[in-house]
Write a protein that holds these residues in place. Structure first.
Motif, PDB file in Angstrom:
ATOM      1  N   UNK A  95     -13.550 -32.848  19.445  1.00 29.97           N
ATOM      2  CA  UNK A  95     -13.065 -34.695  19.687  1.00 29.97           C
ATOM      3  C   UNK A  95     -11.571 -34.316  20.238  1.00 29.97           C
ATOM      4  N   UNK A  96     -11.410 -34.185  21.486  1.00 31.38           N
ATOM      5  CA  UNK A  96     -10.541 -33.479  22.275  1.00 31.38           C
ATOM      6  C   UNK A  96      -9.966 -34.358  23.039  1.00 31.38           C
ATOM      7  N   UNK A  97      -9.217 -34.026  23.515  1.00 34.84           N
ATOM      8  CA  UNK A  97      -8.355 -35.225  25.194  1.00 34.84           C
ATOM      9  C   UNK A  97      -8.393 -33.829  26.371  1.00 34.84           C
ATOM     10  N   UNK A  98      -9.265 -34.632  27.336  1.00 33.51           N
ATOM     11  CA  UNK A  98      -8.634 -33.545  28.415  1.00 33.51           C
ATOM     12  C   UNK A  98      -7.514 -32.598  28.460  1.00 33.51           C
ATOM     13  N   UNK A  99      -7.979 -31.580  29.387  1.00 37.29           N
ATOM     14  CA  UNK A  99      -6.303 -30.797  29.645  1.00 37.29           C
ATOM     15  C   UNK A  99      -4.362 -31.724  30.299  1.00 37.29           C
ATOM     16  N   UNK A 100      -5.717 -33.353  31.281  1.00 37.58           N
ATOM     17  CA  UNK A 100      -4.733 -34.139  31.817  1.00 37.58           C
ATOM     18  C   UNK A 100      -3.714 -34.912  30.962  1.00 37.58           C
ATOM     19  N   UNK A 101      -5.124 -35.567  29.684  1.00 36.24           N
ATOM     20  CA  UNK A 101      -4.544 -35.972  28.845  1.00 36.24           C
ATOM     21  C   UNK A 101      -3.503 -35.320  28.430  1.00 36.24           C
TER      22      UNK A 101
END
Length: 111
Positions: A95-101
């Motif tokens: 469960x991860x944020x994308x690099x931009x977020x």
């Protein structure tokens, strides 16, 4: 004389909303199957299927995820070290944020 082959430049992320409804449904189905499988070979095959469906290039053993940011980001992205783990998972998919977020409004990193 050297012959150069041209490679397709595929994005490392796409906007989920840009996919057709059928593609969105299929992508969600495949991600659910990947999350539930106990076979690593099947998981890798499902990840390659998700990547092909989304038009994202990944290497064998790579992962494609939907952004899990609280901003409800529509990114479907290749899981890289620039992504940020935002919640522990009891299943296969992190469960991860994308690099931009992760860059714009990082959550606490649980890695």
């Amino acid at each position: 004389m050297a012959v150069m082959t041209h490679t397709q430049n595929r994005p490392s992320s796409v906007d989920y909303r840009d996919l057709t409804a059928a593609q969105q449904d299929r992508l969600t189905q495949i991600l659910e199957l990947a999350d539930d499988t106990s076979d690593s070979g099947e998981y890798n095959s499902l990840m390659l299927g998700v990547a092909a469906l989304a038009g994202i290039h990944i290497e064998r053993g790579g992962e494609v995820l939907r952004c899990s940011c609280t901003c409800v980001c529509p990114a479907v992205f290749e899981n890289t070290r620039d992504a940020r783990t935002v919640e522990a998972s009891l299943f296969n998919l992190p469960i991860r944020q994308c690099p931009l977020c992760a860059d714009r409004h990082p959550a606490e990193d649980l890695d």
